[in-house]
Structure formats: C-alpha cells, structure tokens
Design a protein around this motif. Sequence first.
Motif, mmCIF file in Angstrom:
data_model
loop_
_atom_site.group_PDB
_atom_site.id
_atom_site.type_symbol
_atom_site.label_atom_id
_atom_site.label_comp_id
_atom_site.label_asym_id
_atom_site.label_seq_id
_atom_site.Cartn_x
_atom_site.Cartn_y
_atom_site.Cartn_z
ATOM 1 N N THR A 173 4.044 62.901 39.518
ATOM 2 C CA THR A 173 5.104 62.037 39.006
ATOM 3 C C THR A 173 4.696 60.594 39.321
ATOM 4 N N ASP A 174 5.669 59.705 39.495
ATOM 5 C CA ASP A 174 5.321 58.330 39.846
ATOM 6 C C ASP A 174 6.490 57.663 40.544
ATOM 7 N N GLU A 175 6.341 56.375 40.815
ATOM 8 C CA GLU A 175 7.321 55.631 41.602
ATOM 9 C C GLU A 175 8.682 55.525 40.928
ATOM 10 N N GLN A 176 8.721 55.659 39.597
ATOM 11 C CA GLN A 176 10.004 55.554 38.901
ATOM 12 C C GLN A 176 10.936 56.711 39.255
ATOM 13 N N ARG A 177 10.358 57.845 39.610
ATOM 14 C CA ARG A 177 11.180 58.992 40.044
ATOM 15 C C ARG A 177 11.985 58.636 41.285
ATOM 16 N N MET A 178 11.404 57.865 42.180
ATOM 17 C CA MET A 178 12.095 57.431 43.387
ATOM 18 C C MET A 178 12.992 56.228 43.124
ATOM 19 N N ALA A 179 12.536 55.325 42.276
ATOM 20 C CA ALA A 179 13.346 54.143 41.965
ATOM 21 C C ALA A 179 14.680 54.527 41.335
ATOM 22 N N ALA A 180 14.711 55.644 40.630
ATOM 23 C CA ALA A 180 15.960 56.107 40.018
ATOM 24 C C ALA A 180 17.017 56.468 41.061
ATOM 25 N N LEU A 181 16.589 56.667 42.313
ATOM 26 C CA LEU A 181 17.524 57.025 43.386
ATOM 27 C C LEU A 181 18.146 55.807 44.065
ATOM 28 N N PHE A 182 17.653 54.619 43.782
ATOM 29 C CA PHE A 182 18.153 53.417 44.471
ATOM 30 C C PHE A 182 19.680 53.316 44.452
ATOM 31 N N PRO A 183 20.344 53.543 43.310
ATOM 32 C CA PRO A 183 21.803 53.365 43.288
ATOM 33 C C PRO A 183 22.554 54.370 44.171
ATOM 34 N N GLN A 184 21.897 55.467 44.563
ATOM 35 C CA GLN A 184 22.555 56.501 45.370
ATOM 36 C C GLN A 184 22.323 56.310 46.870
ATOM 37 N N LEU A 185 21.664 55.228 47.256
ATOM 38 C CA LEU A 185 21.372 54.955 48.658
ATOM 39 C C LEU A 185 22.183 53.752 49.138
ATOM 40 N N PRO A 186 22.415 53.647 50.457
ATOM 41 C CA PRO A 186 23.236 52.537 50.972
ATOM 42 C C PRO A 186 22.667 51.170 50.573
ATOM 43 N N GLU A 187 23.551 50.286 50.123
ATOM 44 C CA GLU A 187 23.121 48.975 49.648
ATOM 45 C C GLU A 187 22.502 48.125 50.748
ATOM 46 N N ALA A 225 24.136 62.209 48.662
ATOM 47 C CA ALA A 225 25.297 61.800 49.459
ATOM 48 C C ALA A 225 25.067 62.127 50.930
ATOM 49 N N ASP A 226 24.464 63.291 51.204
ATOM 50 C CA ASP A 226 24.149 63.664 52.587
ATOM 51 C C ASP A 226 23.035 62.790 53.162
ATOM 52 N N VAL A 227 22.043 62.466 52.341
ATOM 53 C CA VAL A 227 20.966 61.575 52.784
ATOM 54 C C VAL A 227 21.535 60.210 53.162
ATOM 55 N N SER A 228 22.421 59.688 52.351
ATOM 56 C CA SER A 228 23.021 58.386 52.629
ATOM 57 C C SER A 228 23.803 58.404 53.935
ATOM 58 N N ALA A 229 24.557 59.480 54.177
ATOM 59 C CA ALA A 229 25.308 59.597 55.427
ATOM 60 C C ALA A 229 24.362 59.656 56.621
ATOM 61 N N PHE A 230 23.263 60.383 56.476
ATOM 62 C CA PHE A 230 22.260 60.490 57.536
ATOM 63 C C PHE A 230 21.664 59.110 57.847
ATOM 64 N N LEU A 231 21.288 58.372 56.819
ATOM 65 C CA LEU A 231 20.680 57.060 57.021
ATOM 66 C C LEU A 231 21.680 56.070 57.623
ATOM 67 N N ARG A 232 22.926 56.130 57.196
ATOM 68 C CA ARG A 232 23.934 55.257 57.788
ATOM 69 C C ARG A 232 24.081 55.538 59.278
ATOM 70 N N PHE A 233 24.096 56.813 59.642
ATOM 71 C CA PHE A 233 24.297 57.194 61.037
ATOM 72 C C PHE A 233 23.124 56.789 61.908
ATOM 73 N N TYR A 234 21.906 57.085 61.465
ATOM 74 C CA TYR A 234 20.744 56.884 62.329
ATOM 75 C C TYR A 234 20.130 55.486 62.222
ATOM 76 N N VAL A 235 20.410 54.770 61.154
ATOM 77 C CA VAL A 235 19.772 53.459 60.974
ATOM 78 C C VAL A 235 20.780 52.313 61.032
ATOM 79 N N LEU A 236 21.938 52.476 60.404
ATOM 80 C CA LEU A 236 22.855 51.359 60.252
ATOM 81 C C LEU A 236 23.902 51.249 61.344
ATOM 82 N N ARG A 237 24.173 52.308 62.063
ATOM 83 C CA ARG A 237 25.263 52.245 63.045
ATOM 84 C C ARG A 237 24.910 51.310 64.206
#
Length: 205
Positions: A27-41, A193-205
Amino acid sequence: METVVWSKPENERAGTPLLVMMHGYGTDEQRMAALFPQLPEDFTCAALRGPMPIGDHYGWFLLDYFLANDFADVITTTNKVFAWIDSVKGNHSSVSLLGYSQGMAMASTLLRLRPEGFKATVGLSGFVLENDLLALSESFDSPPPFFWGRDKADPVIFRDAIEHTEEWLNKNMALTARTYPGMGHRIAAREMADVSAFLRFYVLR
C-alpha cells in the motif's frame, strides 16, 4: 524518508506530540493519512512511505506468504526511519508509533531497538518479527505501553506469527489488546476510537 504526509502544516507542529504512522505491505502513505481525522487533534501525525517498491505501491522490506524476511533489509529500513525521526523529533514533545500490518512489524522493531525513544506504540492487524538477534539485543527497563488491535479471524497474518506476537507482547509490553470480530485485515472506526483513547491516556494525560 522521501515521501511523508503530515496532518498539520509546518507552522503548527512545534511542541506537539508526534505520531509516526507506517502502512502495510503493498500500500502507501495515503492509507495512513486517511486515518488522520480519527486521531486526537493534539497530535501531529506523519504518514511515511515505505522505501521498497512493491508493484505500483510500497513496503518496508520483502515478505513471502509465511512472512519470512531478510533481516538485513529490515535493519537497513529501520535505520532510515530512525534517521528521519532523529531529524524531526526535536520539534516535538514526544514521539509515538502506529503501524498497520507490516507497519506493525516496523513499529515494534523500532521500539525494540530504541525502547526509550517512544512514548506509546500502536500495532494494527500485524505482527512482531521473530528474530534471535533482536531478542538478544532488546532490553526494557519497564514495559512500554502497546496497543494491539486485530480480528482473530484475520485471513492475512500467518497463525504462527500471531502466536509469536501474542507471546512476545504479553511478555514484554504493558499491553492493551482488543479484538474486532468481522473486521478482517483492515482498520475499523470502532478500533480507531480505542486507539485514540489509548493515545490520550498514555501520551496526552
């Protein structure tokens, strides 16, 4: 890395946590870029293109059906990713990793070689490399946070690779493991949604 898609313009990245995103095989980087809107801003996301052409798309290193690889290729590519991360990390408050499919093998390898370098790691529908040299060199002072999402009926990832991945993650990581029946070998909105919660907990808190 010659091709990178960013979620934020350069003048908005300073001081933000960086999430380095790696796509799957063929695949390529666009597959991942499509996920940007689903991750914490709050994150700056960077979707990298693998350096190895695979037909009209890209990968990180060659694989066969059984996920066998040339470890020299793995290390060569890993060093390229490290060099890119080193060139940008000074602009960010932390660095985390997200890899899908073969990208999970890359993310976990980066973590194994530089465990102190990453705040959190996410692996989606992928695997951890089984390699004696990596196993001998890795050392974790404390288990790093790792999210592993998958469908137990994923038709792509070879069963032996899943068994090794499960064993390694449970032994070495502070593991958050989630399964998504019916998802197949892809990424689902409920998983993100679960990935975003995980990242908020371990990175943003």
